[in-house]
Design an enzyme around this catalytic site. Sequence first.
Site, mmCIF file in Angstrom:
data_model
loop_
_atom_site.group_PDB
_atom_site.id
_atom_site.type_symbol
_atom_site.label_atom_id
_atom_site.label_comp_id
_atom_site.label_asym_id
_atom_site.label_seq_id
_atom_site.Cartn_x
_atom_site.Cartn_y
_atom_site.Cartn_z
ATOM 1 N N ASP A 317 0.826 -1.209 0.000
ATOM 2 C CA ASP A 317 0.000 0.000 0.000
ATOM 3 C C ASP A 317 0.860 1.259 0.000
ATOM 4 O O ASP A 317 0.657 2.175 -0.806
ATOM 5 C CB ASP A 317 -0.941 0.002 1.206
ATOM 6 C CG ASP A 317 -2.062 -1.022 1.071
ATOM 7 O OD1 ASP A 317 -2.262 -1.535 -0.048
ATOM 8 O OD2 ASP A 317 -2.720 -1.318 2.076
ATOM 9 N N ASN A 342 0.840 -8.261 -6.610
ATOM 10 C CA ASN A 342 -0.436 -8.262 -5.880
ATOM 11 C C ASN A 342 -1.172 -6.930 -5.970
ATOM 12 O O ASN A 342 -2.336 -6.833 -5.586
ATOM 13 C CB ASN A 342 -0.237 -8.690 -4.423
ATOM 14 C CG ASN A 342 0.607 -7.719 -3.627
ATOM 15 O OD1 ASN A 342 1.438 -7.006 -4.179
ATOM 16 N ND2 ASN A 342 0.412 -7.697 -2.320
#
EC number: 2.5.1.19
Length: 433
Positions: A317, A342
Site C-alpha cells: 500500500d 499483488n
Amino acid sequence: MENFITLNPIKKINGTIYLPGSKSISNRALLLAAQSVGATRLINLLDSDDTRYMLAALLQLGVKYKLSTDHKICEIKGVGGSLQSKNTQTTLFLGNAGTAIRPLIAALSIKSHNIVLTGDMRMKERPIFHLVDTLRQGGGRIEYIERDHHLPVKLYGGYCGGNIVIKGDISSQFLSAVLMMTPLASKNTYIEVIGSLVSKPYIDITLSVMRAFGICVQHDKDYKFFYCEGNRIYKAPQEYVIEGDASSASYFLAAAAIKGGTIRVLGVGKNSKQGDIKFANILERMGSIITWGDNYIECSKGIMLKSIDIDVNDIPDAAMTLAVIALFTTNNLPMILRNIYNWRVKESDRLHAMATELRKVGAIVSEGYDYLHIVPPVQIQSAFINTYNDHRIAMCFALVALSNVSVTINNPKCVCKTFPDFFDRFLSVGNNL
C-alpha cells in the site's frame, strides 16, 4: 464533496497529523472481539466504509455493540465462539472491503448454514479461489453462486481444521483469514504455505491481534508452517487501542520529503506492529531526515531526494506513494518498484492504473508483470486523475499538488474507504500563500 477536487499548488508543508486508526487492525480487532468471551472496548477504531461494512455484518449476525458519537470507540460484547447466522436466509453485503469479507468467509465457514456473502462489482472481480480451496480442505462446504472462483458465495458450515496447504503469493489476507479462525475449529490446524508469502507484515499484524485476544500461533521463522490448537476460545482483553494507520501516514511523510518543512504523524512509532512504517526507512534511504518516537514519526526534507531500485513486496500500500514520489526525484535515475504483482488484485488493478496516471503527469513508465520502472518528467504536467474508485490512488496523487501545477482528482469520495477526511487533513498542513 463534488465528483472531483482540484488541488492548487501547495507552497509550504508543515504540521502535525493525528492518524486515523489502522484499517487492517480495526477489522481484525472487531472480528476477534465479536467472537470472544467477554466485552472489549476498542479505542481509535477507524471510522470508514470498510469498518462500517464489518460492523453492519456483525450486527446482522447478532453481535451487540455500542459506538461513541464519533465512531472511534466501540464497546462490543463477544458471543464466546464461532459466529453463525440466526437466520437461514441471511445475505451479507460487504462492498469492496477485502479486510471484512475474506475473514468473514473463513469465520462463518465453521457453523453457519445457507448464508450468502457478496460485494460490489469490483469485489466480485477479485478472485477468492485460494481462500475457498483452503477452507474446503478443512471440510468447509462452500458454493459459488454466479461464477467459479468469485463472489458471491453461499456457506454451509463444516470447517473443522486439520492439515491445510495455502498459496502465499496472491494475498496475505487469505492466510490471515484462515489463521484467525483456527482456534475455533474442532481440530488442531497445521498450515503449510506454498510459494513466497506476500505482504508478510500483515501476517505479523494478524498474529499480534490474536495474541491480544489470548491466542498464540506457533510458526517457523520463515512463515512456511503454522500450528494452532483447536477447540479454544478468544478472551476479551477488556480494552484494546488500535494504532494509527501507517499506510495513511505515508502521504504526509512524503509531503515533507518532497516539499520541505516538517511533518509529524502521531499514532505510529518505532514500536508499531505495521509493516508500512518501513516506508519511513525508505524515505531516509532516499535522502529524507527521519526522527522516530514511541508514538510518532517525523520527516523533514534532505539535501537530495533520490530514486532507488527496491523490492516493496512487504509494503504494497505505501509503495504506491513511492511511485508518485518518483516524480520529484532529482538524481537523474529511474525509480524501480519490484515484486508488486499483488497490486493487480487490490481495489483496482493498481499496477496498470498507476502506470496510466503517472504518464498523464509526464512520467515515462514501463509496466511489467510485477514491477514499475518510472522516469520522472522534466516538468510535471497538470492532469485530471482517474481514481478507479481506489482510495489509495486518490490519496497518493494528491502529492502532485506539491509541484508548481494543480491536479484534479476524480471521485474524491472514494477515500471514504479508509480516510474520509483525507483532503481536509492534507490541505491543513499545506500553505498556498
